[in-house]
Design an enzyme around this catalytic site. Sequence first.
Site, PDB file in Angstrom:
ATOM      1  N   SER A   1      -6.280   7.969   4.757  1.00  0.00           N
ATOM      2  CA  SER A   1      -6.207   8.220   3.309  1.00  0.00           C
ATOM      3  C   SER A   1      -7.232   9.260   2.869  1.00  0.00           C
ATOM      4  CB  SER A   1      -6.374   6.914   2.542  1.00  0.00           C
ATOM      5  OG  SER A   1      -7.487   6.186   3.012  1.00  0.00           O
TER       6      SER A   1
ATOM      7  N   ASP B   1      -1.078  -1.552  12.627  1.00  0.00           N
ATOM      8  CA  ASP B   1      -2.125  -0.564  12.302  1.00  0.00           C
ATOM      9  C   ASP B   1      -3.464  -1.285  12.411  1.00  0.00           C
ATOM     10  OD1 ASP B   1      -3.863   1.302  11.229  1.00  0.00           O
ATOM     11  OD2 ASP B   1      -3.055   1.203   9.198  1.00  0.00           O
TER      12      ASP B   1
ATOM     13  N   ASP C   1       4.223   0.258   4.275  1.00  0.00           N
ATOM     14  CA  ASP C   1       2.976  -0.243   4.873  1.00  0.00           C
ATOM     15  C   ASP C   1       2.468  -1.321   3.922  1.00  0.00           C
ATOM     16  OD1 ASP C   1       0.571  -0.839   6.015  1.00  0.00           O
ATOM     17  OD2 ASP C   1      -0.260   1.195   5.928  1.00  0.00           O
TER      18      ASP C   1
ATOM     19  N   LYS D   1      -3.932   6.431  15.302  1.00  0.00           N
ATOM     20  CA  LYS D   1      -4.883   7.180  14.477  1.00  0.00           C
ATOM     21  C   LYS D   1      -6.090   7.526  15.346  1.00  0.00           C
ATOM     22  CE  LYS D   1      -4.141   4.786  10.013  1.00  0.00           C
ATOM     23  NZ  LYS D   1      -4.560   3.567   9.268  1.00  0.00           N
TER      24      LYS D   1
ATOM     25  N   LYS E   1       3.095  10.157  10.202  1.00  0.00           N
ATOM     26  CA  LYS E   1       2.765   9.632   8.871  1.00  0.00           C
ATOM     27  C   LYS E   1       1.547  10.386   8.339  1.00  0.00           C
ATOM     28  CE  LYS E   1       1.185   5.361   6.640  1.00  0.00           C
ATOM     29  NZ  LYS E   1       0.623   4.019   6.828  1.00  0.00           N
TER      30      LYS E   1
ATOM     31  N   GLU F   1       4.932  -1.807   8.275  1.00  0.00           N
ATOM     32  CA  GLU F   1       3.623  -1.746   8.944  1.00  0.00           C
ATOM     33  C   GLU F   1       2.731  -2.876   8.426  1.00  0.00           C
ATOM     34  OE1 GLU F   1       2.006   2.223   8.733  1.00  0.00           O
ATOM     35  OE2 GLU F   1      -0.038   1.453   8.712  1.00  0.00           O
TER      36      GLU F   1
ATOM     37  N   GLN G   1       0.806  -1.232   0.000  1.00  0.00           N
ATOM     38  CA  GLN G   1       0.000   0.000   0.000  1.00  0.00           C
ATOM     39  C   GLN G   1       0.841   1.286   0.000  1.00  0.00           C
ATOM     40  OE1 GLN G   1      -3.634   0.487   2.659  1.00  0.00           O
ATOM     41  NE2 GLN G   1      -2.277   2.055   3.494  1.00  0.00           N
TER      42      GLN G   1
ATOM     43  N   GLU H   1      -3.300   9.275  -1.641  1.00  0.00           N
ATOM     44  CA  GLU H   1      -2.578  10.145  -0.703  1.00  0.00           C
ATOM     45  C   GLU H   1      -1.519  10.989  -1.409  1.00  0.00           C
ATOM     46  OE1 GLU H   1      -1.208   7.977   2.711  1.00  0.00           O
ATOM     47  OE2 GLU H   1      -3.181   7.139   3.106  1.00  0.00           O
TER      48      GLU H   1
HETATM   49  C1  2PG Z   1      -2.900   3.267   6.625  1.00  0.00           C
HETATM   50  C2  2PG Z   1      -3.687   4.507   6.216  1.00  0.00           C
HETATM   51  C3  2PG Z   1      -2.784   5.631   5.788  1.00  0.00           C
HETATM   52  P1  2PG Z   1      -6.185   4.270   5.540  1.00  0.00           P
HETATM   53  O1  2PG Z   1      -3.250   2.139   6.242  1.00  0.00           O
HETATM   54  O2  2PG Z   1      -1.967   3.371   7.391  1.00  0.00           O
HETATM   55  O3  2PG Z   1      -1.901   5.256   4.755  1.00  0.00           O
HETATM   56  O4  2PG Z   1      -4.613   4.216   5.213  1.00  0.00           O
HETATM   57  O5  2PG Z   1      -6.464   5.620   6.076  1.00  0.00           O
HETATM   58  O6  2PG Z   1      -6.867   4.005   4.211  1.00  0.00           O
HETATM   59  O7  2PG Z   1      -6.431   3.188   6.534  1.00  0.00           O
HETATM   60 MG    MG Z   2      -1.670   1.129   7.558  1.00  0.00          MG
END
Ligand code: 2PG
Ligand code: MG
Length: 434
Positions: free
Chosen positions: A368, A313, A243, A338, A389, A286, A164, A206
Amino acid sequence: MNGFIITKLRGRRVWDSRGRPTVEVEVDLAGGAVGRAIAPAGASMGTGEAVDLRDGGAHLGGLDVQNALANINGEIRMAIAGMDATDQAAVDQVLIALDGTPNKSRLGGNATIAVSMAVAHARAVAVGEPLWRHLGGFDACTLPLPEIQIIGGGAHARSRVDVQDFMVTMPGASSFDEALVWTAEVYRLAGKLLEDSGRLQGVADEGGYWPAFATNEDGLELLVRAIEAAGLKPGEQAAISLDIAASEFGRGGRYRLALEEKDLDSDGLAELLIGWIDRYPIVSIEDPMAEDDEAGMRRFTEAAGRRVQIVGDDFVVTDAKRIRKAAAAGACNAALIKPNQAGTLTETKAALEAARAAGWGAIVSARSGETEDVTIVHLAIGWGVAQLKVGSFARAERMAKWNEALRIEESLGTMALFAGRLPFAGLAPAGAAS
Ligand code: 2PG
Ligand code: MG
């Protein structure tokens, strides 16, 4: 009169970087201060994260947020009005109790995180301090090491590549400002290399390049070439962070790399990734395994955790309990933080504290789907988190965050410390065999 009493709360629909509806909240305090925050939204989401309340149906693809707004302007406002904004924990506790579900599915994680962050902003405005300073006091002086996406794949680019995020990070820079200068060059040169080889297809969600690669490893090669073209030493000044977001292409210990038509089990995927660690200056990986593959994550951490940072994550979804459980099992050695995965600032901070207590690293992260909201930059600096990040080095919703960190670095002047190599202090040198 207590000027910190919450007098008004209103939610409104605004739009995110994918052109989708999202929730903005404004909080007014009795003393006249107003705080505002916007909820972000993910695409590659862990099943354990707080869920966004979306309206469903055909209109706007089912993504409208009228129900979340009705909750904010109705029962959340009723419950929060009259509370003291200086007590973030009490406000967040009311949100948690009012919602009453384990994943914020009744009120909406998008509603609760926007309220929670707006309350923090209002309080900072009321005391006349920027949020980062208000959260961290005079201890807040560390500028995080940014990890910045150069190539986007996975759920952010219709799985054109399986991995990703192909990111760079600049541990050898001496300041946040210098890290961005170096990254700007790598981003520019990576784009040129892709264009010159006929492999540039645009940009992903992104802002990273959307590439036409034959293998996932092409991305690693490209990063090293771009780092070298920028005159930087791979592994010393500039390093690679990935990631894998393996939950997007793996379940039940089986993984399908569509680009390479490879079917792997956890050990096969681990072997592939360890081969990359051997050959490329990778410092961080990640979600190397899917969220349901604790055994795979544990074995990978055992095999590679002394050489690279292994970030959870989807695997831990900014949840203190999950972080403690993963740490006890020996899975991962760092957590992505997050706020909207948790749903309130109090729970986000608890996840960070659980990571610290386990001796883990931490990275504050955007989603994202983003907006001009820069709260996460203030959280990272205010809470003293050494990594940040945000996505790529393009598009205003990303640049707003990088630029905010520059302003904070400047305002700290000679007090500013740049995290640099700090997050990787305990690891064996990148790119070196163990
Ligand atoms: C992630 C995030 C940011 P998303 O997987 O770490 O890149 O993606 O917000 O789509 O979960
Ligand atoms: Mg991630």
